[in-house]
Design a protein around this motif. Sequence first.
Motif, PDB file in Angstrom:
ATOM      1  N   GLY A   1       1.820  -5.046 -13.795  1.00  0.00           N
ATOM      2  CA  GLY A   1       2.989  -4.212 -13.552  1.00  0.00           C
ATOM      3  C   GLY A   1       2.735  -2.724 -13.482  1.00  0.00           C
ATOM      4  O   GLY A   1       3.699  -1.938 -13.513  1.00  0.00           O
ATOM      5  N   ASP A   2       1.480  -2.303 -13.372  1.00  0.00           N
ATOM      6  CA  ASP A   2       1.164  -0.873 -13.341  1.00  0.00           C
ATOM      7  C   ASP A   2       1.196  -0.375 -11.895  1.00  0.00           C
ATOM      8  O   ASP A   2       0.194   0.095 -11.348  1.00  0.00           O
ATOM      9  CB  ASP A   2      -0.204  -0.619 -13.984  1.00  0.00           C
ATOM     10  CG  ASP A   2      -0.416   0.855 -14.321  1.00  0.00           C
ATOM     11  OD1 ASP A   2       0.499   1.665 -14.054  1.00  0.00           O
ATOM     12  OD2 ASP A   2      -1.498   1.184 -14.837  1.00  0.00           O
ATOM     13  N   PHE A   3       2.351  -0.482 -11.276  1.00  0.00           N
ATOM     14  CA  PHE A   3       2.523  -0.083  -9.877  1.00  0.00           C
ATOM     15  C   PHE A   3       4.017   0.061  -9.605  1.00  0.00           C
ATOM     16  O   PHE A   3       4.860  -0.397 -10.373  1.00  0.00           O
ATOM     17  CB  PHE A   3       1.944  -1.135  -8.930  1.00  0.00           C
ATOM     18  CG  PHE A   3       2.838  -2.351  -8.790  1.00  0.00           C
ATOM     19  CD1 PHE A   3       3.685  -2.482  -7.701  1.00  0.00           C
ATOM     20  CD2 PHE A   3       2.868  -3.337  -9.773  1.00  0.00           C
ATOM     21  CE1 PHE A   3       4.530  -3.585  -7.585  1.00  0.00           C
ATOM     22  CE2 PHE A   3       3.705  -4.435  -9.665  1.00  0.00           C
ATOM     23  CZ  PHE A   3       4.548  -4.567  -8.564  1.00  0.00           C
ATOM     24  N   ARG A   4       4.351   0.673  -8.482  1.00  0.00           N
ATOM     25  CA  ARG A   4       5.713   0.684  -7.959  1.00  0.00           C
ATOM     26  C   ARG A   4       5.641   0.742  -6.435  1.00  0.00           C
ATOM     27  O   ARG A   4       4.828   1.452  -5.855  1.00  0.00           O
ATOM     28  CB  ARG A   4       6.517   1.889  -8.470  1.00  0.00           C
ATOM     29  CG  ARG A   4       7.010   1.740  -9.908  1.00  0.00           C
ATOM     30  CD  ARG A   4       8.038   0.630 -10.015  1.00  0.00           C
ATOM     31  NE  ARG A   4       8.627   0.509 -11.334  1.00  0.00           N
ATOM     32  CZ  ARG A   4       8.140  -0.245 -12.311  1.00  0.00           C
ATOM     33  NH1 ARG A   4       7.022  -0.921 -12.125  1.00  0.00           N
ATOM     34  NH2 ARG A   4       8.760  -0.329 -13.468  1.00  0.00           N
ATOM     35  N   MET A   5       6.525  -0.043  -5.810  1.00  0.00           N
ATOM     36  CA  MET A   5       6.757   0.074  -4.381  1.00  0.00           C
ATOM     37  C   MET A   5       8.253   0.286  -4.192  1.00  0.00           C
ATOM     38  O   MET A   5       8.992   0.427  -5.159  1.00  0.00           O
ATOM     39  CB  MET A   5       6.224  -1.156  -3.640  1.00  0.00           C
ATOM     40  CG  MET A   5       4.697  -1.270  -3.703  1.00  0.00           C
ATOM     41  SD  MET A   5       3.982  -2.601  -2.714  1.00  0.00           S
ATOM     42  CE  MET A   5       4.287  -4.028  -3.773  1.00  0.00           C
ATOM     43  N   ALA A   6       8.725   0.303  -2.968  1.00  0.00           N
ATOM     44  CA  ALA A   6      10.135   0.563  -2.708  1.00  0.00           C
ATOM     45  C   ALA A   6      10.972  -0.680  -2.984  1.00  0.00           C
ATOM     46  O   ALA A   6      10.454  -1.747  -3.323  1.00  0.00           O
ATOM     47  CB  ALA A   6      10.309   1.016  -1.257  1.00  0.00           C
ATOM     48  N   GLY A   7      12.285  -0.544  -2.824  1.00  0.00           N
ATOM     49  CA  GLY A   7      13.179  -1.679  -2.948  1.00  0.00           C
ATOM     50  C   GLY A   7      13.701  -1.882  -4.359  1.00  0.00           C
ATOM     51  O   GLY A   7      13.194  -1.314  -5.331  1.00  0.00           O
TER      52      GLY A   7
ATOM     53  N   SER B   1       8.941  -3.945  -2.359  1.00  0.00           N
ATOM     54  CA  SER B   1       9.225  -4.018  -0.931  1.00  0.00           C
ATOM     55  C   SER B   1       8.020  -3.587  -0.092  1.00  0.00           C
ATOM     56  O   SER B   1       7.278  -2.665  -0.449  1.00  0.00           O
ATOM     57  CB  SER B   1      10.424  -3.140  -0.577  1.00  0.00           C
ATOM     58  OG  SER B   1      10.703  -3.212   0.809  1.00  0.00           O
ATOM     59  N   HIS B   2       7.857  -4.263   1.027  1.00  0.00           N
ATOM     60  CA  HIS B   2       6.804  -3.938   1.991  1.00  0.00           C
ATOM     61  C   HIS B   2       6.991  -2.526   2.530  1.00  0.00           C
ATOM     62  O   HIS B   2       6.012  -1.822   2.808  1.00  0.00           O
ATOM     63  CB  HIS B   2       6.860  -4.968   3.128  1.00  0.00           C
ATOM     64  CG  HIS B   2       5.844  -4.790   4.198  1.00  0.00           C
ATOM     65  ND1 HIS B   2       4.498  -5.016   4.009  1.00  0.00           N
ATOM     66  CD2 HIS B   2       5.968  -4.431   5.495  1.00  0.00           C
ATOM     67  CE1 HIS B   2       3.832  -4.813   5.132  1.00  0.00           C
ATOM     68  NE2 HIS B   2       4.704  -4.445   6.056  1.00  0.00           N
ATOM     69  N   GLY B   3       8.235  -2.105   2.724  1.00  0.00           N
ATOM     70  CA  GLY B   3       8.502  -0.774   3.236  1.00  0.00           C
ATOM     71  C   GLY B   3       9.875  -0.700   3.874  1.00  0.00           C
ATOM     72  O   GLY B   3      10.677  -1.628   3.780  1.00  0.00           O
ATOM     73  N   SER B   4      10.140   0.429   4.536  1.00  0.00           N
ATOM     74  CA  SER B   4      11.423   0.649   5.186  1.00  0.00           C
ATOM     75  C   SER B   4      11.207   0.714   6.693  1.00  0.00           C
ATOM     76  O   SER B   4      10.443   1.552   7.189  1.00  0.00           O
ATOM     77  CB  SER B   4      12.056   1.957   4.688  1.00  0.00           C
ATOM     78  OG  SER B   4      13.306   2.170   5.299  1.00  0.00           O
ATOM     79  N   LEU B   5      11.875  -0.172   7.413  1.00  0.00           N
ATOM     80  CA  LEU B   5      11.640  -0.362   8.841  1.00  0.00           C
ATOM     81  C   LEU B   5      12.797   0.191   9.657  1.00  0.00           C
ATOM     82  O   LEU B   5      13.968  -0.077   9.358  1.00  0.00           O
ATOM     83  CB  LEU B   5      11.470  -1.861   9.136  1.00  0.00           C
ATOM     84  CG  LEU B   5      11.257  -2.300  10.583  1.00  0.00           C
ATOM     85  CD1 LEU B   5       9.933  -1.768  11.103  1.00  0.00           C
ATOM     86  CD2 LEU B   5      11.296  -3.825  10.674  1.00  0.00           C
ATOM     87  N   VAL B   6      12.467   0.964  10.680  1.00  0.00           N
ATOM     88  CA  VAL B   6      13.471   1.449  11.637  1.00  0.00           C
ATOM     89  C   VAL B   6      13.675   0.368  12.695  1.00  0.00           C
ATOM     90  O   VAL B   6      12.721  -0.043  13.361  1.00  0.00           O
ATOM     91  CB  VAL B   6      13.015   2.760  12.298  1.00  0.00           C
ATOM     92  CG1 VAL B   6      14.020   3.218  13.352  1.00  0.00           C
ATOM     93  CG2 VAL B   6      12.819   3.852  11.258  1.00  0.00           C
TER      94      VAL B   6
ATOM     95  N   GLU C   1       9.864 -12.211  -2.585  1.00  0.00           N
ATOM     96  CA  GLU C   1      11.218 -12.181  -3.123  1.00  0.00           C
ATOM     97  C   GLU C   1      12.000 -11.013  -2.530  1.00  0.00           C
ATOM     98  O   GLU C   1      13.196 -11.144  -2.212  1.00  0.00           O
ATOM     99  CB  GLU C   1      11.167 -12.094  -4.644  1.00  0.00           C
ATOM    100  CG  GLU C   1      10.629 -13.358  -5.309  1.00  0.00           C
ATOM    101  CD  GLU C   1      10.416 -13.209  -6.799  1.00  0.00           C
ATOM    102  OE1 GLU C   1      10.336 -14.250  -7.482  1.00  0.00           O
ATOM    103  OE2 GLU C   1      10.312 -12.056  -7.281  1.00  0.00           O
ATOM    104  N   ALA C   2      11.328  -9.864  -2.358  1.00  0.00           N
ATOM    105  CA  ALA C   2      11.988  -8.715  -1.734  1.00  0.00           C
ATOM    106  C   ALA C   2      12.362  -9.031  -0.293  1.00  0.00           C
ATOM    107  O   ALA C   2      13.485  -8.741   0.148  1.00  0.00           O
ATOM    108  CB  ALA C   2      11.075  -7.485  -1.792  1.00  0.00           C
ATOM    109  N   TRP C   3      11.432  -9.617   0.436  1.00  0.00           N
ATOM    110  CA  TRP C   3      11.725  -9.976   1.826  1.00  0.00           C
ATOM    111  C   TRP C   3      12.919 -10.923   1.914  1.00  0.00           C
ATOM    112  O   TRP C   3      13.741 -10.811   2.815  1.00  0.00           O
ATOM    113  CB  TRP C   3      10.504 -10.611   2.487  1.00  0.00           C
ATOM    114  CG  TRP C   3       9.635  -9.653   3.219  1.00  0.00           C
ATOM    115  CD1 TRP C   3      10.030  -8.604   4.002  1.00  0.00           C
ATOM    116  CD2 TRP C   3       8.201  -9.655   3.274  1.00  0.00           C
ATOM    117  NE1 TRP C   3       8.935  -7.958   4.540  1.00  0.00           N
ATOM    118  CE2 TRP C   3       7.808  -8.581   4.101  1.00  0.00           C
ATOM    119  CE3 TRP C   3       7.216 -10.472   2.710  1.00  0.00           C
ATOM    120  CZ2 TRP C   3       6.478  -8.299   4.398  1.00  0.00           C
ATOM    121  CZ3 TRP C   3       5.885 -10.189   2.993  1.00  0.00           C
ATOM    122  CH2 TRP C   3       5.515  -9.115   3.823  1.00  0.00           C
ATOM    123  N   MET C   4      13.019 -11.853   0.977  1.00  0.00           N
ATOM    124  CA  MET C   4      14.108 -12.831   1.034  1.00  0.00           C
ATOM    125  C   MET C   4      15.479 -12.182   0.815  1.00  0.00           C
ATOM    126  O   MET C   4      16.495 -12.738   1.216  1.00  0.00           O
ATOM    127  CB  MET C   4      13.882 -13.937   0.002  1.00  0.00           C
ATOM    128  CG  MET C   4      12.718 -14.860   0.334  1.00  0.00           C
ATOM    129  SD  MET C   4      12.891 -15.744   1.911  1.00  0.00           S
ATOM    130  CE  MET C   4      14.106 -16.999   1.453  1.00  0.00           C
TER     131      MET C   4
END
Length: 379
Positions: free
Chosen positions: A42-48, A53-58, A283-286
């Motif tokens: 758990g020594d990390f952070r991403m978005a969401g 989350s993989h990221g923010s898509l336009v 899980e984030a993608w879902m």
Amino acid sequence: MTRSTRIDFIYLSEPDMVRAGVTDMPACVDTMEEMFKLLYHGDFRMAGENNNSHGSLVMFPEDSPHPTMPKPTPDRRFMAMPGYLGGTFGTAGVKWYGSNIANRERGLPRSILMFILTDTETGAPLALMSANLLSAYRTGAIPGVGARYLARKDSRVAGILGPGVMGKTSLSAFVTACPELDTVKVKGRGQKNIDLYIEWARRTYPQLKEIHAVTTEEEVVRDSDVVAYCSSGATGDPSTYPIVKREWISPGTFFAMPALGNFDDGVAGPDVRKVLDNTGLYEAWMTEISPPAHASNPLVGLKFMDLVAEGKLDKSELEDLGKIVAGEAPGRTSDEEIIMMSVGGMPVEDIAWATVVYRNAIDKGIGVSLNLWDKPIMS
């Protein structure tokens, strides 16, 4: 005490990145292995909302009244992929991802990527770097980490679907993790790309005794010890994705699936272990994708998740690579096990490898120093 407000950072071009070691696959596999341990703890952070989350898509509409707005053609996307990684890395960053499959007609890569690495205390930039090779090698290294824990130690035959960049870096990682590899089978769409791939493999890995082209997905899989599906293509209809059929698979095969992929009901059965590179990512993608998710995102991990949502697969049957790397779950348990691992791609992978390459560049005096300001005009 007066402190300097001056902020300098370095710019690393693609040649600079090579000089700083971005193409060192053994070191990249080691770095990704360390990253997975941090991921599990758990020594990390991403978005969401779940920080995975993989990221923010336009996204672009099918029909737009604006004539200059891009069309949603295959691989037409803009994406920001931010994150933070702790441990010995202790950095944050974001990859900016621009992609258009039509780039190939211009002699350009499908994707053009940049990465900015930042200090976690102040948010100040440490480096702005070319990220095509950064991304390609960290992506390829994940199959190598998987193979280190999940492939047979005596693996000799690799099957590669897709002779592009991902097919090259996946093979590089397989060679790193499975030093007894001596045979490579490759399938591609065009003879030119296949010939270039075979020429590259022979030049890069002279220890390989046999490298030859095959014409079907079945030939890629049959009698292979390690397999990577690395081809690109349009999403939306899973029946058009490259498939793996259970009847093709020999006992003991390890699959790394970093691109489009599908499988039959036999592979969905309990005699094939199913591993996710990061459960939270899927899980984030879902939560972000309208079901069925596999139609929008062609990774086999999303088909795993769809099967769970449909009640056809128990979620407990999905294993987490970070847990395996951290020693909290077993790796390969027998020479007969068949294991399929989905590779989704995460910003923390970019951060890990960017940090290593950045520190190499600083140590070697590589890159161009740029000044943000001596003193900010507004503070």
